[in-house]
Design a protein around this motif. Structure first.
Motif, PDB file in Angstrom:
ATOM      1  N   ARG A 177       0.384  -1.044   0.259  1.00  0.00           N
ATOM      2  CA  ARG A 177      -0.298  -0.066   0.090  1.00  0.00           C
ATOM      3  C   ARG A 177       0.998   1.694  -0.297  1.00  0.00           C
ATOM      4  NH1 ARG A 177      -5.781  -0.642   3.086  1.00  0.00           N
ATOM      5  NH2 ARG A 177      -6.257  -2.939   1.942  1.00  0.00           N
ATOM      6  N   LEU A 178       1.792   1.269   1.222  1.00  0.00           N
ATOM      7  CA  LEU A 178       2.723   2.431   1.126  1.00  0.00           C
ATOM      8  C   LEU A 178       3.482   2.274  -0.532  1.00  0.00           C
ATOM      9  CD1 LEU A 178       4.856   1.739   4.166  1.00  0.00           C
ATOM     10  CD2 LEU A 178       3.670   4.022   3.577  1.00  0.00           C
ATOM     11  N   LEU A 179       3.902   1.415  -1.336  1.00  0.00           N
ATOM     12  CA  LEU A 179       4.168   1.755  -2.804  1.00  0.00           C
ATOM     13  C   LEU A 179       3.279   2.739  -3.792  1.00  0.00           C
ATOM     14  CD1 LEU A 179       6.384  -1.315  -2.891  1.00  0.00           C
ATOM     15  CD2 LEU A 179       7.343   0.713  -2.789  1.00  0.00           C
ATOM     16  N   ARG A 180       2.386   1.996  -3.643  1.00  0.00           N
ATOM     17  CA  ARG A 180       1.457   2.578  -4.360  1.00  0.00           C
ATOM     18  C   ARG A 180       0.231   3.936  -3.703  1.00  0.00           C
ATOM     19  NH1 ARG A 180      -0.934  -3.059  -2.581  1.00  0.00           N
ATOM     20  NH2 ARG A 180      -2.255  -2.449  -1.574  1.00  0.00           N
ATOM     21  N   ASN A 181       0.610   4.450  -2.633  1.00  0.00           N
ATOM     22  CA  ASN A 181       0.409   5.845  -2.621  1.00  0.00           C
ATOM     23  C   ASN A 181       1.403   6.873  -2.639  1.00  0.00           C
ATOM     24  OD1 ASN A 181      -2.540   4.649  -1.956  1.00  0.00           O
ATOM     25  ND2 ASN A 181      -1.574   4.295   0.249  1.00  0.00           N
ATOM     26  N   VAL A 182       2.671   5.987  -3.109  1.00  0.00           N
ATOM     27  CA  VAL A 182       3.698   7.004  -2.824  1.00  0.00           C
ATOM     28  C   VAL A 182       3.923   8.164  -4.125  1.00  0.00           C
ATOM     29  CG1 VAL A 182       5.111   5.652  -4.178  1.00  0.00           C
ATOM     30  CG2 VAL A 182       6.400   7.509  -2.219  1.00  0.00           C
ATOM     31  N   GLY A 183       3.312   7.810  -4.831  1.00  0.00           N
ATOM     32  CA  GLY A 183       3.046   8.480  -6.175  1.00  0.00           C
ATOM     33  C   GLY A 183       4.351   8.959  -7.218  1.00  0.00           C
ATOM     34  N   GLN A 184       4.314  10.113  -6.983  1.00  0.00           N
ATOM     35  CA  GLN A 184       5.471  10.744  -7.999  1.00  0.00           C
ATOM     36  C   GLN A 184       6.954  10.805  -6.574  1.00  0.00           C
ATOM     37  OE1 GLN A 184       6.006  10.943 -10.574  1.00  0.00           O
ATOM     38  NE2 GLN A 184       4.071   9.456 -11.084  1.00  0.00           N
ATOM     39  N   ASN A 185       6.414  10.373  -5.234  1.00  0.00           N
ATOM     40  CA  ASN A 185       7.310  10.404  -4.122  1.00  0.00           C
ATOM     41  C   ASN A 185       8.218   9.325  -4.611  1.00  0.00           C
ATOM     42  OD1 ASN A 185       6.386  12.995  -3.144  1.00  0.00           O
ATOM     43  ND2 ASN A 185       4.652  12.286  -2.943  1.00  0.00           N
ATOM     44  N   HIS A 186       9.244   9.754  -3.711  1.00  0.00           N
ATOM     45  CA  HIS A 186      10.449   8.525  -3.011  1.00  0.00           C
ATOM     46  C   HIS A 186      10.772   8.311  -2.147  1.00  0.00           C
ATOM     47  CE1 HIS A 186      12.559   9.744  -7.020  1.00  0.00           C
ATOM     48  NE2 HIS A 186      12.488  11.431  -7.141  1.00  0.00           N
ATOM     49  N   LEU A 187      10.397   6.971  -1.841  1.00  0.00           N
ATOM     50  CA  LEU A 187      10.132   5.714  -0.581  1.00  0.00           C
ATOM     51  C   LEU A 187      11.632   4.844  -0.671  1.00  0.00           C
ATOM     52  CD1 LEU A 187       8.003   5.169   0.975  1.00  0.00           C
ATOM     53  CD2 LEU A 187       7.771   3.125  -0.132  1.00  0.00           C
ATOM     54  N   LEU A 188      12.323   5.544   1.193  1.00  0.00           N
ATOM     55  CA  LEU A 188      13.330   5.062   1.400  1.00  0.00           C
ATOM     56  C   LEU A 188      13.498   4.151   2.594  1.00  0.00           C
ATOM     57  CD1 LEU A 188      16.631   5.104   1.237  1.00  0.00           C
ATOM     58  CD2 LEU A 188      16.559   6.600   3.255  1.00  0.00           C
ATOM     59  N   VAL A 189      13.332   3.359   2.752  1.00  0.00           N
ATOM     60  CA  VAL A 189      12.484   2.666   3.884  1.00  0.00           C
ATOM     61  C   VAL A 189      13.993   1.806   4.734  1.00  0.00           C
ATOM     62  CG1 VAL A 189      11.548   0.429   4.320  1.00  0.00           C
ATOM     63  CG2 VAL A 189      10.730   2.105   2.599  1.00  0.00           C
ATOM     64  N   SER A 190      14.273   1.685   5.253  1.00  0.00           N
ATOM     65  CA  SER A 190      14.982   0.865   6.368  1.00  0.00           C
ATOM     66  C   SER A 190      14.130  -0.332   7.345  1.00  0.00           C
ATOM     67  CB  SER A 190      15.780   1.739   6.919  1.00  0.00           C
ATOM     68  OG  SER A 190      14.871   1.942   8.105  1.00  0.00           O
ATOM     69  N   THR A 191      14.862  -2.050   6.706  1.00  0.00           N
ATOM     70  CA  THR A 191      14.066  -2.949   7.200  1.00  0.00           C
ATOM     71  C   THR A 191      14.557  -4.101   7.411  1.00  0.00           C
ATOM     72  OG1 THR A 191      12.180  -4.458   6.823  1.00  0.00           O
ATOM     73  CG2 THR A 191      13.699  -3.923   4.580  1.00  0.00           C
ATOM     74  N   HIS A 192      14.415  -4.848   8.761  1.00  0.00           N
ATOM     75  CA  HIS A 192      14.952  -5.614   8.875  1.00  0.00           C
ATOM     76  C   HIS A 192      14.330  -7.364   8.090  1.00  0.00           C
ATOM     77  CE1 HIS A 192      17.225  -2.785  11.912  1.00  0.00           C
ATOM     78  NE2 HIS A 192      18.007  -3.573  11.243  1.00  0.00           N
ATOM     79  N   SER A 193      12.978  -7.087   7.515  1.00  0.00           N
ATOM     80  CA  SER A 193      12.080  -7.922   7.378  1.00  0.00           C
ATOM     81  C   SER A 193      12.641  -8.947   6.264  1.00  0.00           C
ATOM     82  CB  SER A 193      10.906  -7.293   7.386  1.00  0.00           C
ATOM     83  OG  SER A 193      10.022  -8.297   6.655  1.00  0.00           O
ATOM     84  N   PRO A 194      12.268 -10.080   6.139  1.00  0.00           N
ATOM     85  CA  PRO A 194      12.604 -10.270   4.844  1.00  0.00           C
ATOM     86  C   PRO A 194      11.026 -10.637   3.926  1.00  0.00           C
ATOM     87  CG  PRO A 194      13.829 -12.103   6.250  1.00  0.00           C
ATOM     88  CD  PRO A 194      13.034 -11.052   6.897  1.00  0.00           C
ATOM     89  N   ALA A 195      10.247 -10.218   4.185  1.00  0.00           N
ATOM     90  CA  ALA A 195       8.571 -10.067   3.594  1.00  0.00           C
ATOM     91  C   ALA A 195       8.394  -8.804   3.383  1.00  0.00           C
ATOM     92  CB  ALA A 195       7.680  -9.841   5.101  1.00  0.00           C
ATOM     93  N   ILE A 196       9.434  -7.337   3.924  1.00  0.00           N
ATOM     94  CA  ILE A 196       9.346  -6.707   3.086  1.00  0.00           C
ATOM     95  C   ILE A 196       9.647  -6.407   1.527  1.00  0.00           C
ATOM     96  CG2 ILE A 196      10.184  -3.820   3.289  1.00  0.00           C
ATOM     97  CD1 ILE A 196       7.737  -4.483   4.370  1.00  0.00           C
ATOM     98  N   ILE A 197      11.184  -7.156   2.020  1.00  0.00           N
ATOM     99  CA  ILE A 197      12.062  -7.531   0.657  1.00  0.00           C
ATOM    100  C   ILE A 197      11.487  -8.000  -0.461  1.00  0.00           C
ATOM    101  CG2 ILE A 197      13.658  -5.638   1.841  1.00  0.00           C
ATOM    102  CD1 ILE A 197      15.615  -8.964   1.322  1.00  0.00           C
ATOM    103  N   ASP A 198      10.841  -8.759  -0.757  1.00  0.00           N
ATOM    104  CA  ASP A 198      10.678 -10.254  -0.864  1.00  0.00           C
ATOM    105  C   ASP A 198      10.157 -10.233  -2.565  1.00  0.00           C
ATOM    106  OD1 ASP A 198       8.540 -10.494  -0.272  1.00  0.00           O
ATOM    107  OD2 ASP A 198       8.580 -12.298   0.355  1.00  0.00           O
ATOM    108  N   ARG A 199       9.109  -9.609  -2.968  1.00  0.00           N
ATOM    109  CA  ARG A 199       9.060  -8.885  -3.874  1.00  0.00           C
ATOM    110  C   ARG A 199       9.561  -7.430  -4.514  1.00  0.00           C
ATOM    111  NH1 ARG A 199       3.493 -10.721  -2.843  1.00  0.00           N
ATOM    112  NH2 ARG A 199       3.324 -12.746  -1.422  1.00  0.00           N
TER     113      ARG A 199
END
Length: 466
Positions: A177-199
């Motif tokens: 949802r974050l990716l869909r709603n970010v629009g033309q903006n840039h998203l920078l995410v720090s994560t320790h979750s394989p579930a976040i990066i596996d896609r």
């Protein structure tokens, strides 16, 4: 400097921390700001444009409400006030009501709260919801408010650990949802979750390391990765495989049996040594033909400079390099930049059948010295052949009989070692015999290691641990 000034005017940096407390000031201010932006400004007339319908409705209601209050006060209270005035008053007095529409709106906004309907019919207050729900809710409010505050600017939105307190299944949904709603903006995410990066595309992933304040942080990203390799890796990407980005050491294996066996093997190590294996991930690549993409992936990250934090090792059966087979590991090594290895020497060591296990072990040890440069380790034959030895066979048979009697494992283990090896799936030292593999099951292979004392494991597994 001019460029920096222009960028600053047209760009906003939005930081959303990992600790998102809905009872804290940051959330309260963001929620109030969002309500003011999305509700107050929608209803209250601005300098330009017509009068909003909601404002007209509030104004009409308020006008009627003030009239009622004024009439009641003048009718029921005014006469008593007049009678109690101690001196004559020549001026006529009356009551009036002074309530501004904006005051009513602001007062109302302060009393808007978030609730969740419950099955009992009662509503659940926001502060009584689960921690994961609150974290996600706070993230949504902060994200929406920051983007809405300066819509004319391009925003760089930095979010720390969006997965905090959220179930892995919903982590993917939240991030999607974050990716869909970010629009033309840039998203920078720090994560320790394989579930976040596996896609995520490999090109969007960066590994950040920090040893000390003097050295500072370092960012590692995949370089020179082809579209074909990216597509291949994406095919194999899943929650388990994405663990490699968070590991100190990754061991790539062919299938579940190897993964179960090595996990069980590490569990048998003494406590002091076992701690050294805490940062290890064992990745099942699905086949010995799939090593290449994973090796090329980690090598592409390592091109950023020396000191790449993730080490890796391939653990494979001998048929991955055996002449007469497809030699998929040899092909993967050549494609991954290891063309300089002495493959002729490897072929020479394997071209003639082993006379016995002792000769085979000596030759495979020479091969593993060559392959050590490429971070690969080859078994004496296949995994199953490494599980049973003359040292542990009696103990394994004893445990097998007991569990077979309780229907925990299938059938009876043959009393001869060579037949027992075939029964659990081994093709034998020469990789030629057809196994009668009733016991070729990953959980059985793991049990065999569990039943085996560390000193009684096969020499090739001891070599691997060393």
């Amino acid at each position: 400097i001019n460029l920096y000034v222009k960028l600053k005017k047209k760009t906003s940096f939005i930081y959303i921390p990992s600790l998102r407390d809905v009872s804290g000031d940051i959330f309260g201010q963001s929620f109030a700001s969002l309500l003011n932006k999305k509700v107050f400004e929608e209803i209250y007339p601005q300098q330009a444009g017509g009068t909003p319908t909601g404002y007209r409705q509030i104004k009409n209601f308020l006008s009627e409400y003030k009239r009622e209050l004024r009439d009641i006060a003048n009718r029921d209270l005014l006469e008593s006030v007049r009678n109690n005035i101690p001196i004559p008053v020549s001026q006529e007095i009356s009551f009036d009501v002074n309530i501004d529409e904006s005051e009513i709106l602001k007062w109302s906004l302060e009393r808007i709260k978030i609730i969740r309907p419950a099955r009992s019919g009662q509503s659940v207050d926001m502060l009584d919801m689960g921690t994961g729900v609150l974290s996600s809710l706070s993230l949504a409010i902060l994200f929406t408010n920051r983007v809405a505050t300066e819509p004319e600017k391009l925003s760089i939105i930095a979010i720390e650990e969006p997965e905090a307190f959220v179930h892995p299944h919903y982590q993917r949904s939240l991030f999607g949802r974050l990716l869909r709603n970010v629009g033309q903006n840039h998203l920078l995410v720090s994560t320790h979750s394989p579930a976040i990066i596996d896609r995520q595309s490999i090109r969007n992933i960066a590994i950040v390391t920090r040893k000390d304040s003097a050295e500072g942080s370092k960012i590692w990203q995949a370089e020179d990765i082809s579209n074909a390799n990216e597509e291949i890796f994406s095919t194999h990407a899943n929650f388990q495989n994405s663990e490699l980005f968070f590991s100190d050491l990754v061991i790539f294996v062919e299938g579940n049996s190897e993964k179960f066996v090595l996990t069980q093997l590490f569990d048998k190590l003494p406590a002091g040594i076992k701690e050294l294996f805490s940062g290890i991930s064992i990745i099942d690549v699905g086949s010995n033909t799939h090593y290449g993409p994973f090796m090329r992936l980690l090598k592409s990250f390592g091109k950023s400079g020396k000191g790449f934090p993730i080490k890796w090792l391939v653990f494979t059966d001998r048929d991955s390099i055996q002449p007469g087979y497809d030699q998929p590991l040899v092909r993967a090594l050549r494609e991954s930049g290891y063309s300089h290895l002495d493959y002729n020497q490897i072929n020479a060591l394997l071209n003639t059948p082993f006379r016995d296990e002792s000769e085979g072990l000596a030759k495979v040890r020479q091969i593993n010295i060559i392959l050590k440069q490429a971070k690969c380790f080859v078994s004496l034959a296949d995994l199953e052949y490494s599980l049973l030895t003359n040292l542990n066979f009696s103990e394994v048979k004893r445990h097998w009989r007991r569990e077979a009697a309780a229907d925990l494992i299938p059938g009876d283990l043959p009393t001869r070692l060579d037949l027992a090896l075939s029964y659990i799936g081994s093709k034998g030292l020469h990789l030629t015999q057809e196994p009668t593999a009733t016991g070729k099951k990953p959980f059985i292979h793991a049990k065999i290691i569990k039943w085996t004392k560390l000193n009684d494991i096969s020499d090739i597994l001891k070599d691997f641990l060393e």
